[in-house]
Design an enzyme around this catalytic site. Structure first.
Site, short mmCIF file in Angstrom:
data_model
loop_
_atom_site.label_atom_id
_atom_site.label_comp_id
_atom_site.label_asym_id
_atom_site.label_seq_id
_atom_site.Cartn_x
_atom_site.Cartn_y
_atom_site.Cartn_z
N LYS A 29 0.84 -1.22 0.00
CA LYS A 29 0.00 0.00 0.00
C LYS A 29 0.86 1.26 0.00
O LYS A 29 0.63 2.18 -0.77
CB LYS A 29 -0.90 0.05 1.25
CG LYS A 29 -1.94 -1.02 1.33
CD LYS A 29 -2.92 -0.77 2.47
CE LYS A 29 -2.30 -0.62 3.83
NZ LYS A 29 -1.74 -1.84 4.43
N ARG A 41 -9.61 1.20 8.97
CA ARG A 41 -9.17 -0.16 9.29
C ARG A 41 -10.26 -0.96 9.98
O ARG A 41 -10.09 -2.15 10.23
CB ARG A 41 -7.96 -0.08 10.22
CG ARG A 41 -6.64 -0.45 9.54
CD ARG A 41 -5.54 -0.27 10.57
NE ARG A 41 -4.32 -0.93 10.29
CZ ARG A 41 -3.24 -0.33 9.78
NH1 ARG A 41 -3.31 0.92 9.40
NH2 ARG A 41 -2.13 -1.00 9.64
N ARG A 76 11.91 -5.99 3.44
CA ARG A 76 11.83 -4.54 3.72
C ARG A 76 12.74 -4.16 4.89
O ARG A 76 13.48 -3.20 4.82
CB ARG A 76 10.37 -4.17 4.04
CG ARG A 76 10.19 -2.71 4.36
CD ARG A 76 8.75 -2.29 4.35
NE ARG A 76 8.03 -2.69 5.57
CZ ARG A 76 6.71 -2.67 5.68
NH1 ARG A 76 5.97 -2.32 4.67
NH2 ARG A 76 6.12 -3.01 6.81
N ARG A 128 11.14 -0.20 12.02
CA ARG A 128 9.94 -0.07 12.84
C ARG A 128 9.89 -1.16 13.91
O ARG A 128 10.20 -2.32 13.63
CB ARG A 128 8.71 -0.19 11.94
CG ARG A 128 8.39 1.08 11.19
CD ARG A 128 7.40 0.83 10.09
NE ARG A 128 6.16 0.20 10.55
CZ ARG A 128 5.09 0.06 9.77
NH1 ARG A 128 5.11 0.51 8.53
NH2 ARG A 128 4.01 -0.51 10.23
N ARG A 175 -0.53 -8.29 13.66
CA ARG A 175 -1.12 -7.28 12.76
C ARG A 175 -1.98 -7.95 11.68
O ARG A 175 -3.03 -7.45 11.30
CB ARG A 175 -0.01 -6.43 12.12
CG ARG A 175 0.59 -5.42 13.10
CD ARG A 175 1.93 -4.90 12.64
NE ARG A 175 1.86 -4.09 11.45
CZ ARG A 175 2.90 -3.88 10.63
NH1 ARG A 175 4.07 -4.43 10.88
NH2 ARG A 175 2.75 -3.11 9.59
#
Ligand code: AMP
Length: 296
Positions: free
Chosen positions: A13, A88, A127, A139, A150
């Site tokens: 995204k 969300r 990533r 992160r 998540r």
């Protein structure tokens, strides 16, 4: 243009949102980014969100709805926006509907990036490795354990939005497993089909990016201007002045010729009645002027 990008963590995204921002000149509104900024700044919202985010849970709806509502009112969002990571939950989607209605704004599309869940973990690992290589801070919620949580909250709380938007005929699903540029092209095609973007949006951005590779006209113009020796500012001003002078001279000359021709015609017509001569002179004059001009 106002769109929502929907998809689980690691579906791309953020990457697609940035590419769309460049292409359409709209802003990316990422609640995750805004919350991370709030955490870093130590604001009251940041303090509330910090622990929840670190554990992979969802920040309360009223907090994120408030953030988004304020952000949409900023001048840079007037042109349009991409919502990334919001809504969300169904209550967030309902709140968004209300606030858009209140602000007299329309949602153009909801793009779902559908991905194979087993690929998500390796995507996130890649990533993280790339961020480490670039020396960027990783992160805290990008660990396999937090990602699992998540994903679970995506399935239970965010996935119902697919049904929510498909019922409202807003949903477009795209295969998020394709290469990045293929996904971007598919999104663009979808936006075109929905009438959310004009066909020329692509041509304009392509022309900006690579003028020599676009439409024939652009290419010819670029070639022509490349062949032409560039005029210096002084030279250009001089030639503009002389062109103006020449134009003035030409007008003066044409006026003189017109006067002479009318006189000559009037003399020739002495045998006829004065009335007829004047009439004839007036009619013939423009013809002769044209002839004379053509000769020159
Ligand atoms: P993201 O960058 O979109 O993956 O978001 C990172 C984290 O921020 C999420 O795991 C949530 O804890 C929080 N978050 C971001 N957006 C929302 C939202 N719309 N609702 C609730 N929590 C959110």
């Amino acid at each position: 243009m106002r769109i929502i990008l929907l998809g689980p963590p690691g579906s791309g995204k953020g990457t697609q949102a940035q590419l769309l921002v460049q292409r359409y000149g709209i802003v990316q509104l990422s609640t995750g980014e805004m919350l991370r900024a709030a955490v870093a700044a130590g604001t009251p919202v940041g303090l509330k969100a910090k622990e929840i985010m670190a554990s992979g849970g969802l920040v309360p709806d009223e907090i994120v709805v408030g953030i988004i509502s304020d952000r949409i009112d900023q001048p840079d969002a007037k042109n349009g926006f991409i919502l990334d990571g919001f809504p969300r939950t169904v209550p967030q989607a309902e709140a968004l509907d209300d606030l858009l209605k209140h602000k007299h704004l329309k949602l153009d599309a909801v793009i779902e990036l559908r991905v194979n869940e087993s690929a998500l973990l390796s995507r996130v690992e890649t990533r993280v490795a790339q961020m480490r290589e670039r020396g960027e801070e990783v992160r805290v919620d990008d660990t396999p354990e937090v990602l699992t949580k998540r994903l679970a909250s995506y399935r239970s709380q965010t996935e119902p939005l697919i049904h929510y938007y498909s019922e409202r005929r807003k949903l477009s699903t795209i295969d998020g497993m394709m290469a990045i540029d293929e996904v971007t092209r598919a999104i663009h095609r979808q936006l075109l089909a929905l009438g959310a973007v004009e066909p020329k949006t692509h041509a304009r951005s392509a022309a900006k990016a690579a003028p020599a590779k676009t439409a024939r006209g652009t290419r010819t113009a670029a070639k022509k201007s490349a062949q032409k020796p560039a005029k210096s500012g002084k030279k250009a001003a001089k030639s503009a002045r002389s062109a103006k002078k020449a134009a003035k001279k030409a007008v003066k000359g044409a006026k003189k010729v017109a006067k002479k021709t009318t006189e000559r015609t009037a003399k020739k017509a002495t045998k006829k009645t004065a009335k007829k001569a004047v009439k004839k002179g007036a009619k013939k004059a423009p013809k002769k002027v044209t002839k004379k001009r053509a000769k020159r």
